[in-house]
Design an enzyme around this catalytic site. Structure first.
Site, PDB file in Angstrom:
ATOM      1  N   GLY A  71      -8.936 -47.012  -1.562  1.00  0.00           N
ATOM      2  CA  GLY A  71      -8.040 -46.267  -2.440  1.00  0.00           C
ATOM      3  C   GLY A  71      -6.687 -45.994  -1.802  1.00  0.00           C
ATOM      4  O   GLY A  71      -5.649 -46.085  -2.457  1.00  0.00           O
ATOM      5  N   HIS A 202     -16.464 -46.729  -2.331  1.00  0.00           N
ATOM      6  CA  HIS A 202     -17.396 -45.772  -1.722  1.00  0.00           C
ATOM      7  C   HIS A 202     -17.499 -44.451  -2.477  1.00  0.00           C
ATOM      8  O   HIS A 202     -18.307 -43.594  -2.131  1.00  0.00           O
ATOM      9  CB  HIS A 202     -17.083 -45.555  -0.235  1.00  0.00           C
ATOM     10  CG  HIS A 202     -15.901 -44.689   0.070  1.00  0.00           C
ATOM     11  ND1 HIS A 202     -16.035 -43.365   0.417  1.00  0.00           N
ATOM     12  CD2 HIS A 202     -14.587 -44.950   0.100  1.00  0.00           C
ATOM     13  CE1 HIS A 202     -14.834 -42.866   0.652  1.00  0.00           C
ATOM     14  NE2 HIS A 202     -13.932 -43.804   0.470  1.00  0.00           N
ATOM     15  N   CYS A 326     -10.175 -34.918   3.931  1.00  0.00           N
ATOM     16  CA  CYS A 326      -8.950 -35.361   4.591  1.00  0.00           C
ATOM     17  C   CYS A 326      -8.186 -34.190   5.195  1.00  0.00           C
ATOM     18  O   CYS A 326      -7.407 -34.358   6.108  1.00  0.00           O
ATOM     19  CB  CYS A 326      -8.057 -36.076   3.600  1.00  0.00           C
ATOM     20  SG  CYS A 326      -8.997 -37.105   2.489  1.00  0.00           S
TER      21      CYS A 326
HETATM   22  C1  LIG Z   1     -11.200 -40.760  -1.552  1.00  0.00           C
HETATM   23  C2  LIG Z   1      -9.912 -40.738  -2.288  1.00  0.00           C
HETATM   24  C3  LIG Z   1      -8.848 -41.583  -1.924  1.00  0.00           C
HETATM   25  C4  LIG Z   1      -8.899 -42.471  -0.716  1.00  0.00           C
HETATM   26  O1  LIG Z   1      -9.723 -43.597  -0.895  1.00  0.00           O
HETATM   27  P1  LIG Z   1     -10.205 -44.406   0.406  1.00  0.00           P
HETATM   28  O2  LIG Z   1     -10.888 -45.599  -0.153  1.00  0.00           O
HETATM   29  O3  LIG Z   1     -11.128 -43.515   1.144  1.00  0.00           O
HETATM   30  O4  LIG Z   1      -8.981 -44.765   1.161  1.00  0.00           O
HETATM   31  C5  LIG Z   1      -7.690 -41.548  -2.684  1.00  0.00           C
HETATM   32  N1  LIG Z   1      -7.587 -40.738  -3.746  1.00  0.00           N
HETATM   33  C6  LIG Z   1      -8.577 -39.919  -4.135  1.00  0.00           C
HETATM   34  C7  LIG Z   1      -8.397 -39.062  -5.342  1.00  0.00           C
HETATM   35  C8  LIG Z   1      -9.773 -39.886  -3.423  1.00  0.00           C
HETATM   36  O5  LIG Z   1     -10.750 -39.065  -3.799  1.00  0.00           O
END
Ligand SMILES: *Cc1c(COP(=O)(O)O)cnc(C)c1O
Length: 393
Positions: A71, A202, A326
Site C-alpha cells: 500500500g 496483507h 505505524c
Molecule cells: C496498512 C496501510 C497502509 C500501508 O500498506 P503497506 O502494504 O503495509 O505498505 C496504507 N494505508 C492504510 C490505510 C493502511 O491501513
C-alpha cells in the site's frame, strides 16, 4: 494461553486459500515470469490470471492493475504521478484530509516542500469529510484529490461515490487509499468514478510485501524506479509471482464471502462496542457508528494510558493496538484522534480492536470479560483518574 487476535487493521492472518496458492507457486512455478522458456511462461500465465481475477473483484480491467510492494508504494506512486502531471499543466494544488495514513501524509509533506499547496479537509468530530467542503476547496489549480476510503484507526468510511462524482464533474483526478476497504467492502472503481486506488494484500488475508495500484486507463502513469520492463514498463523488479497468486486467492475468497463476512463481523463489532460502553464509564467511541468498517472498534478511556492498557491486554492474550502500528513507538498521540478534535489527554487513552471473520463469539466474550477489569485496575492506580473523580464530586 488463549490468543485473541484483534489487530486485523495492522495485518491479517494468511487465508488457507492464499497459503495453498503461495506454496504451490513457490514449489512448482518458480520460473521468472519474464523468461521465455516454459517455466517462465507458466509463471507469466499465473500472474496474468491473478491480475484478471483481482481486476474483476474491483470492477477494473486487468491492464489497469500494477503490482507494487504494498500500500505504501502504491500511495507514493499515485500521488507523485498525479503531482507530476499537474505540474506540467501549472496545477499545483492538492486536496486531502488531516487523518490520512502516513504513506499519504508524508508524501504530501514532501510535495509541499517542493512548492505544492495542500488543503487538508477537516474530518469533524465524527470522522467524515463533508462533500460541500470538498467542493469549496477545489480550484482551477487543483490537480488531485486524495482521500482514504476508510480510516485505519477509527474505521469511518468516506462518501467515496459522491467524491468520485464531484471530481469527475470538476475534471480533477481522484485517488483513494483503499487499503482498509479492499476485500472488506464492495468496490467498483468504474461505478464509483475512482481514477486511482491503492491496496495491500496483507490487510485481507494475503501475504505481506505485495499490493497494487489501480490506475484508470487514459491517465498517463510514469514509473518512478529505473530497471527492467516488468508491469508494462512501469514498475521494474522481478515479478513476485507467489505473492501475486496468493493475493488473488485471498481477494477472491473475501469477495465471494463479502456479504456474509460483513454481516457477521459487524455483529461482533456492535456487540463489543455496546457491551464496553455499558460496562466501562467514561468511554468514548471514536468515529461515527454507521458507515464504519465492519471490523473496527475504537475507544478512548478517560484517565488511562493506551500503552499500559495494551500491555495488560497482551498478558491476557489479547492483541490490540493503541492506534496505528505505524505511530506506536512514538509518544505523541495519534494524528487521527487529534484530527477529530480530541484533547491530548483523552487521545492518549485510546484502544483499537480490529476484528475479522476469523474471530469467534467466544473471542468477543473474552474481551468483554477482561477489558473492564484491566481498565478499572489501571484507573485505580492513575493520578489522572483520581483528579477526574474529584472534579466530579
Ligand atoms: C496498512 C496501510 C497502509 C500501508 O500498506 P503497506 O502494504 O503495509 O505498505 C496504507 N494505508 C492504510 C490505510 C493502511 O491501513
Amino acid at each position: 494461553m488463549k490468543t485473541v487476535y484483534a489487530d486485523n487493521a495492522a495485518t491479517t492472518a494468511l487465508s488457507p486459500e492464499a497459503f495453498e496458492a503461495m506454496v504451490t507457486c513457490l514449489k512448482d512455478d518458480y520460473g521468472n515470469a519474464s523468461s521465455l522458456h516454459h517455466l517462465g511462461q507458466k509463471a507469466a500465465a499465473e500472474v496474468a490470471k491473478a491480475r484478471r481475477e483481482i481486476a474483476e473483484c474491483l470492477g477494473a480491467e486487468a491492464g489497469e492493475i500494477y503490482f507494487t510492494s504494498g500500500g505504501t508504494e502504491a500511495d507514493n506512486w499515485a500521488i507523485t504521478n498525479a503531482a507530476r502531471l499537474g505540474m506540467k499543466k501549472g496545477k499545483t494544488h492538492i486536496i486531502s484530509t488531516s487523518f490520512e495514513h502516513h504513506a499519504v501524509l508524508h508524501t504530501l509533506q514532501k510535495l509541499e516542500k517542493e512548492g505544492f499547496e495542500v488543503t487538508y479537509l477537516d474530518v469533524h468530530s465524527d470522522g467524515y469529510v463533508r462533500i460541500d467542503e470538498l467542493e469549496k476547496a477545489i480550484t482551477d489549480k487543483t490537480c488531485l484529490v486524495t482521500i482514504m476510503y476508510a480510516n485505519n484507526e477509527i474505521g469511518t468510511i468516506q462518501p467515496i461515490e459522491e467524491i468520485g462524482k464531484l471530481c469527475k464533474e470538476k475534471g480533477v483526478t481522484f485517488h483513494t487509499d483503499a487499503v482498509q476497504a479492499v476485500g472488506h467492502l464492495p468496490i467498483n472503481v468504474k461505478e464509483q468514478n475512482i481514477d486511482m486506488l491503492s491496496f495491500s494484500a496483507h490487510k485481507f488475508h494475503g501475504p505481506k510485501g505485495i499490493g497494487a495500484l489501480y490506475c484508470r486507463k487514459g491517465i498517463p502513469l510514469m514509473g518512478f524506479m529505473q530497471g527492467g520492463a516488468q508491469e508494462r514498463n512501469k514498475r521494474p523488479g522481478t515479478t513476485n509471482t507467489p505473492a501475486i497468486v496468493a493475493t488473488a486467492a485471498a481477494l477472491k475468497k473475501c469477495c465471494a464471502d463479502m456479504d456474509k463476512n460483513i454481516a457477521y463481523v459487524s455483529s461482533l463489532r456492535d456487540k463489543l462496542i455496546d457491551s464496553i460502553v455499558e460496562l466501562i464509564p467514561r468511554t468514548r467511541v471514536n468515529g461515527g457508528r454507521d458507515k464504519r468498517l465492519p471490523g473496527n472498534v475504537s475507544f478512548c478511556f478517560e484517565g488511562i494510558e493506551g500503552e499500559s492498557l495494551l500491555l495488560h491486554l497482551d498478558l491476557k492474550g489479547i492483541c490490540g493496538s493503541s492506534g496505528s502500528a505505524c505511530t506506536s513507538g512514538s509518544l505523541d498521540p495519534s494524528h487521527v484522534l487529534l484530527a477529530l478534535g480530541l484533547p491530548h489527554e483523552i487521545a492518549h487513552g485510546s484502544l483499537r480492536l480490529s476484528l475479522c471473520e476469523y474471530n469467534t463469539e467466544d473471542d468477543i466474550d473474552y474481551i468483554i470479560e477482561e477489558l473492564p477489569k484491566i481498565v478499572s485496575m489501571l484507573r485505580d492506580m492513575s493520578p489522572v483518574w483520581e483528579k477526574i473523580m474529584k472534579g466530579e464530586n
